[in-house]
Design a protein around this motif. Structure first.
Motif, PDB file in Angstrom:
ATOM      1  N   GLY A  10       0.838  -1.201   0.000  1.00 21.47           N
ATOM      2  CA  GLY A  10       0.000   0.000   0.000  1.00 21.47           C
ATOM      3  C   GLY A  10       0.866   1.241   0.000  1.00 21.47           C
ATOM      4  O   GLY A  10       1.953   1.249  -0.578  1.00 21.47           O
ATOM      5  N   THR A  11       0.404   2.281   0.651  1.00 24.87           N
ATOM      6  CA  THR A  11       1.091   3.581   0.638  1.00 24.87           C
ATOM      7  C   THR A  11       2.571   3.480   0.998  1.00 24.87           C
ATOM      8  O   THR A  11       3.429   4.005   0.287  1.00 24.87           O
ATOM      9  N   ILE A  12       2.868   2.792   2.098  1.00 29.40           N
ATOM     10  CA  ILE A  12       4.270   2.654   2.531  1.00 29.40           C
ATOM     11  C   ILE A  12       4.928   1.479   1.809  1.00 29.40           C
ATOM     12  O   ILE A  12       6.046   1.590   1.301  1.00 29.40           O
ATOM     13  N   GLY A  13       4.228   0.372   1.719  1.00 22.59           N
ATOM     14  CA  GLY A  13       4.805  -0.839   1.154  1.00 22.59           C
ATOM     15  C   GLY A  13       5.302  -0.660  -0.273  1.00 22.59           C
ATOM     16  O   GLY A  13       6.388  -1.131  -0.629  1.00 22.59           O
ATOM     17  N   LYS A  14       4.530   0.034  -1.095  1.00 23.96           N
ATOM     18  CA  LYS A  14       4.963   0.197  -2.494  1.00 23.96           C
ATOM     19  C   LYS A  14       6.208   1.062  -2.600  1.00 23.96           C
ATOM     20  O   LYS A  14       7.053   0.862  -3.472  1.00 23.96           O
ATOM     21  N   ARG A  15       6.334   2.002  -1.682  1.00 21.87           N
ATOM     22  CA  ARG A  15       7.536   2.851  -1.679  1.00 21.87           C
ATOM     23  C   ARG A  15       8.751   2.081  -1.152  1.00 21.87           C
ATOM     24  O   ARG A  15       9.868   2.223  -1.663  1.00 21.87           O
ATOM     25  N   VAL A  16       8.523   1.274  -0.121  1.00 24.58           N
ATOM     26  CA  VAL A  16       9.622   0.470   0.416  1.00 24.58           C
ATOM     27  C   VAL A  16      10.096  -0.522  -0.648  1.00 24.58           C
ATOM     28  O   VAL A  16      11.305  -0.717  -0.838  1.00 24.58           O
ATOM     29  N   ALA A  17       9.156  -1.123  -1.369  1.00 22.44           N
ATOM     30  CA  ALA A  17       9.544  -2.088  -2.413  1.00 22.44           C
ATOM     31  C   ALA A  17      10.449  -1.418  -3.453  1.00 22.44           C
ATOM     32  O   ALA A  17      11.499  -1.954  -3.813  1.00 22.44           O
ATOM     33  N   ASP A  18      10.056  -0.243  -3.913  1.00 15.09           N
ATOM     34  CA  ASP A  18      10.888   0.465  -4.898  1.00 15.09           C
ATOM     35  C   ASP A  18      12.253   0.825  -4.314  1.00 15.09           C
ATOM     36  O   ASP A  18      13.275   0.788  -5.017  1.00 15.09           O
ATOM     37  N   ALA A  19      12.253   1.219  -3.040  1.00 14.09           N
ATOM     38  CA  ALA A  19      13.519   1.592  -2.400  1.00 14.09           C
ATOM     39  C   ALA A  19      14.426   0.371  -2.250  1.00 14.09           C
ATOM     40  O   ALA A  19      15.643   0.462  -2.453  1.00 14.09           O
ATOM     41  N   VAL A  20      13.845  -0.773  -1.910  1.00 14.47           N
ATOM     42  CA  VAL A  20      14.617  -2.020  -1.812  1.00 14.47           C
ATOM     43  C   VAL A  20      15.202  -2.366  -3.187  1.00 14.47           C
ATOM     44  O   VAL A  20      16.394  -2.677  -3.317  1.00 14.47           O
ATOM     45  N   ALA A  21      14.348  -2.284  -4.209  1.00 10.22           N
ATOM     46  CA  ALA A  21      14.784  -2.640  -5.565  1.00 10.22           C
ATOM     47  C   ALA A  21      15.928  -1.750  -6.045  1.00 10.22           C
ATOM     48  O   ALA A  21      16.748  -2.158  -6.868  1.00 10.22           O
ATOM     49  N   ALA A  22      15.986  -0.534  -5.518  1.00  8.20           N
ATOM     50  CA  ALA A  22      17.031   0.417  -5.937  1.00  8.20           C
ATOM     51  C   ALA A  22      18.371   0.165  -5.249  1.00  8.20           C
ATOM     52  O   ALA A  22      19.399   0.696  -5.665  1.00  8.20           O
ATOM     53  N   GLN A  23      18.383  -0.648  -4.173  1.00  5.59           N
ATOM     54  CA  GLN A  23      19.625  -0.871  -3.413  1.00  5.59           C
ATOM     55  C   GLN A  23      20.497  -1.918  -4.106  1.00  5.59           C
ATOM     56  O   GLN A  23      19.974  -2.882  -4.672  1.00  5.59           O
ATOM     57  N   PRO A  24      21.828  -1.764  -4.004  1.00  2.01           N
ATOM     58  CA  PRO A  24      22.736  -2.738  -4.644  1.00  2.01           C
ATOM     59  C   PRO A  24      22.807  -4.073  -3.905  1.00  2.01           C
ATOM     60  O   PRO A  24      23.237  -5.064  -4.478  1.00  2.01           O
ATOM     61  N   ASP A  25      22.353  -4.095  -2.636  1.00  2.00           N
ATOM     62  CA  ASP A  25      22.549  -5.291  -1.809  1.00  2.00           C
ATOM     63  C   ASP A  25      21.235  -5.977  -1.419  1.00  2.00           C
ATOM     64  O   ASP A  25      21.207  -6.780  -0.491  1.00  2.00           O
ATOM     65  N   MET A  26      20.130  -5.603  -2.093  1.00  2.00           N
ATOM     66  CA  MET A  26      18.831  -6.169  -1.721  1.00  2.00           C
ATOM     67  C   MET A  26      18.025  -6.476  -2.969  1.00  2.00           C
ATOM     68  O   MET A  26      18.222  -5.851  -4.000  1.00  2.00           O
ATOM     69  N   GLU A  27      17.054  -7.383  -2.804  1.00  2.35           N
ATOM     70  CA  GLU A  27      16.107  -7.608  -3.890  1.00  2.35           C
ATOM     71  C   GLU A  27      14.715  -7.863  -3.317  1.00  2.35           C
ATOM     72  O   GLU A  27      14.579  -8.333  -2.183  1.00  2.35           O
ATOM     73  N   VAL A  28      13.703  -7.543  -4.108  1.00  4.45           N
ATOM     74  CA  VAL A  28      12.318  -7.769  -3.698  1.00  4.45           C
ATOM     75  C   VAL A  28      11.918  -9.164  -4.159  1.00  4.45           C
ATOM     76  O   VAL A  28      11.824  -9.414  -5.359  1.00  4.45           O
ATOM     77  N   VAL A  29      11.688 -10.066  -3.204  1.00  2.00           N
ATOM     78  CA  VAL A  29      11.300 -11.424  -3.604  1.00  2.00           C
ATOM     79  C   VAL A  29       9.780 -11.546  -3.715  1.00  2.00           C
ATOM     80  O   VAL A  29       9.264 -12.521  -4.253  1.00  2.00           O
ATOM     81  N   GLY A  30       9.078 -10.547  -3.217  1.00  2.00           N
ATOM     82  CA  GLY A  30       7.627 -10.582  -3.356  1.00  2.00           C
ATOM     83  C   GLY A  30       6.963  -9.451  -2.603  1.00  2.00           C
ATOM     84  O   GLY A  30       7.539  -8.877  -1.674  1.00  2.00           O
ATOM     85  N   VAL A  31       5.762  -9.118  -3.091  1.00  2.00           N
ATOM     86  CA  VAL A  31       4.927  -8.143  -2.391  1.00  2.00           C
ATOM     87  C   VAL A  31       3.533  -8.763  -2.298  1.00  2.00           C
ATOM     88  O   VAL A  31       3.204  -9.660  -3.075  1.00  2.00           O
ATOM     89  N   SER A  32       2.714  -8.249  -1.343  1.00  2.00           N
ATOM     90  CA  SER A  32       1.404  -8.892  -1.181  1.00  2.00           C
ATOM     91  C   SER A  32       0.240  -7.906  -1.206  1.00  2.00           C
ATOM     92  O   SER A  32       0.379  -6.746  -0.830  1.00  2.00           O
ATOM     93  N   LYS A  33      -0.884  -8.404  -1.707  1.00  2.00           N
ATOM     94  CA  LYS A  33      -2.143  -7.655  -1.700  1.00  2.00           C
ATOM     95  C   LYS A  33      -3.242  -8.629  -1.297  1.00  2.00           C
ATOM     96  O   LYS A  33      -3.121  -9.838  -1.499  1.00  2.00           O
ATOM     97  N   THR A  34      -4.329  -8.097  -0.756  1.00  2.00           N
ATOM     98  CA  THR A  34      -5.454  -8.983  -0.422  1.00  2.00           C
ATOM     99  C   THR A  34      -6.482  -9.027  -1.547  1.00  2.00           C
ATOM    100  O   THR A  34      -7.130 -10.038  -1.772  1.00  2.00           O
ATOM    101  N   SER A  35      -6.617  -7.892  -2.291  1.00  2.00           N
ATOM    102  CA  SER A  35      -7.645  -7.888  -3.336  1.00  2.00           C
ATOM    103  C   SER A  35      -7.179  -7.093  -4.560  1.00  2.00           C
ATOM    104  O   SER A  35      -6.164  -6.386  -4.514  1.00  2.00           O
ATOM    105  N   VAL A  36      -7.917  -7.239  -5.619  1.00  2.00           N
ATOM    106  CA  VAL A  36      -7.601  -6.554  -6.878  1.00  2.00           C
ATOM    107  C   VAL A  36      -7.685  -5.050  -6.658  1.00  2.00           C
ATOM    108  O   VAL A  36      -8.630  -4.553  -6.058  1.00  2.00           O
ATOM    109  N   SER A  37      -6.663  -4.321  -7.137  1.00  2.00           N
ATOM    110  CA  SER A  37      -6.635  -2.870  -6.969  1.00  2.00           C
ATOM    111  C   SER A  37      -5.634  -2.278  -7.944  1.00  2.00           C
ATOM    112  O   SER A  37      -4.876  -2.998  -8.593  1.00  2.00           O
TER     113      SER A  37
END
Lengths: 341, 341
Positions: A10-37
């Motif tokens: 959501g609001t924070i999670g989507k930003r954290v995911a992008d920030a993780v993806a931008a780091q040289p030492d981390m990767e996003v292995v998955g994100v979660s949602k409960t419903s279509v949005s």
């Protein structure tokens, strides 16, 4: 590479995911949602494997043309660490799941301090989080307060803090909340919860906070007064802020005197989602009266300022970087911080 | 009967005219407008002789079916005292006219202190205005601050005041102003003008004020902190407020936690134009920490709180009532004050 799962996109999670993806030492292995949005589409678009809370809902995702990688349980199992960005209170319920899987997890400010036992701010107590299984990132307002209080406490000592928070009524896309034409005491009693929340990270500070909610959507505004222990000059205080890696000075010459103008500026700077990750301290407002009385206004972007704190917390908990400033610099560089003023 | 002319029948002027008309010892000899407007119709409807700035505009009033009694000069000549409620800065220009006619006049907070040489608040310095030719009523925010500061100063002594004003963006009918979605520092520098303005009435007070503007239309909200000289209890402070004839307590039991709910309440109480003439201090917010630190939130109705002050000022300047509390009680009774909480 640290494998990070973001539970709650959501609001924070989507930003954290992008920030993780931008780091040289981390990767996003998955994100979660409960419903279509809309955010579920964005997760697909960004290429993050999307996991859903209940596979019984998969047909709805299929019908919407949204790819699903599996259920949340499967996501948690492949992660080294989970950033729990679910709505306030849900994190506390998820804790036992993380415990049973033996996984590390970071909770957000919507959870109580006791859920993690350690509340985190990169500049103030990075080292306390090293190796921990659970940590909580304090809320946006508390993060903003801690940055400025800790910085001045290190430089001059802080005798007492009195702060008034003017909070945004709703996030920009939150069409169900208000108020439309009101100033709402939040709470009407004194103090607000922010002062006690600061104490979870800086227990020695004498602080009283008051808060109101107003009909705006972008950034909280803080009016801060501190009595310093040592005499200080305005110039010395500005120097402390300029040297701080998560405080931005909103220069007088920009003519910016509101959150709305500051947002236009972060937008023009090319910030993703117009995010302001730093405290936005208004240069004109920085004042020292009677030698020891500090005042300022600062803008705190409610959706953004905790994002880099989550990233640093991951490194501390995973013990891959022991030096706070090294992690902070890595995070800032990867996000592409550009001086706001 | 004191013959009162109201020069400028706008937001403040129309309220002052009604308040004058309600008093047993005063009458409205005229009100003025420069051009045809809804308020000009209201003046006719209320039966106030309407004078206009320039008789060359009379045909426009005639065409609109609005009765005109003459020009402003004629109105000023038949008055004992003039309440100048013209837009900020216009009063200063009018002063020489009042001087040449040898008339007494009251200016509003939009004028500088120096225009009158005396700034007025009924509880704080009524007696200083006795017999004066010119006086200025301090602005709505300053009036609200002075009432509460003076009351606590009398009771406990005030060591220092730190107040943050969250100001309404526009009056309800002011469709040309903003902001719509912003918190605007007003000013971005510290202090705001309110602190120095308090000193025009209470020169011995140590006060620093900060101000912001938000997208609301009804009432300013003040966050006030004072260090008292003597120890006080919450109960003792509440007693001081309860005993004050222009402070209203917004009781916790009403459930009111915002200006919007307070407006609904003044409306239900049958207040003319929903006016809140008193300071609206939220009972729940009244706090005394560490023995001497006072805190509260208060709502200040920008269109209304100066109205009874204008009435008392008329009596002081006309020397018809020498005792402040006697005038205050007359004013309150005539307006039909009903306890707000």
């Amino acid at each position: 590479m640290i494998k990070v799962a973001v539970n709650g996109y959501g609001t924070i999670g989507k930003r954290v995911a992008d920030a993780v993806a931008a780091q040289p030492d981390m990767e996003v292995v998955g994100v979660s949602k409960t419903s279509v949005s809309a955010e579920a589409y964005v997760a697909n678009e960004r290429g993050y494997p999307l996991y859903i809370a209940d596979l019984a809902n998969k047909p709805a995702f299929d019908a919407a043309g949204i790819k699903v990688a599996g259920d949340v349980d499967a996501m948690l199992k492949i992660a080294d660490i989970i950033v729990d960005a679910t709505p306030g209170g849900v994190g506390a319920k998820n804790k036992s799941i993380y415990e049973s899987l033996g996984k590390k997890a970071i909770f957000q400010g919507g959870e109580k301090h006791e859920v993690a036992g350690l509340s985190f701010n990169a500049h103030a107590n990075y080292k306390d989080a090293i190796g921990k299984q659970f940590t909580r990132i304090v809320s946006c307002n508390t993060t903003g307060l801690i940055r400025v209080i800790h910085a001045l406490d290190q430089a001059f000592g802080v005798e007492r803090v009195r702060a008034v928070m003017i909070r945004r009524g709703a996030d920009p896309s939150d069409v169900k909340r208000g108020p439309v034409d009101a100033i709402v005491l939040n709470p009407a009693t004194i103090p607000s919860h922010h002062g006690p929340d600061v104490l979870t990270v800086l227990p020695h500070i004498n602080i009283v906070t008051l808060a109101m909610i107003v009909p705006t959507t972008f950034m909280h505004m803080h009016s801060i007064q501190m009595d310093l222990k040592k005499e200080a000059t305005r110039e010395a205080v500005l120097k402390v802020f300029e040297d701080h890696s998560r405080i931005g000075i909103v220069r007088k010459d920009t003519g910016i005197k509101s959150n709305a103008q500051l947002r236009e500026y972060t937008q023009d700077l090319g910030r993703p989602r117009t995010d302001l990750w730093e405290n936005g301290i208004f240069e004109e407002s920085v004042s020292v009266l009677n030698g020891k009385e500090f005042y300022c206004f600062q803008a705190i972007h409610q959706e953004a300022d905790v994002v880099p704190e989550n990233i640093d917390c991951i490194r501390a908990m995973m013990e891959t970087v022991k030096d706070p400033e090294e992690s902070i610099q890595m995070t800032n560089k990867a996000l592409g911080f550009v001086a706001i003023g």
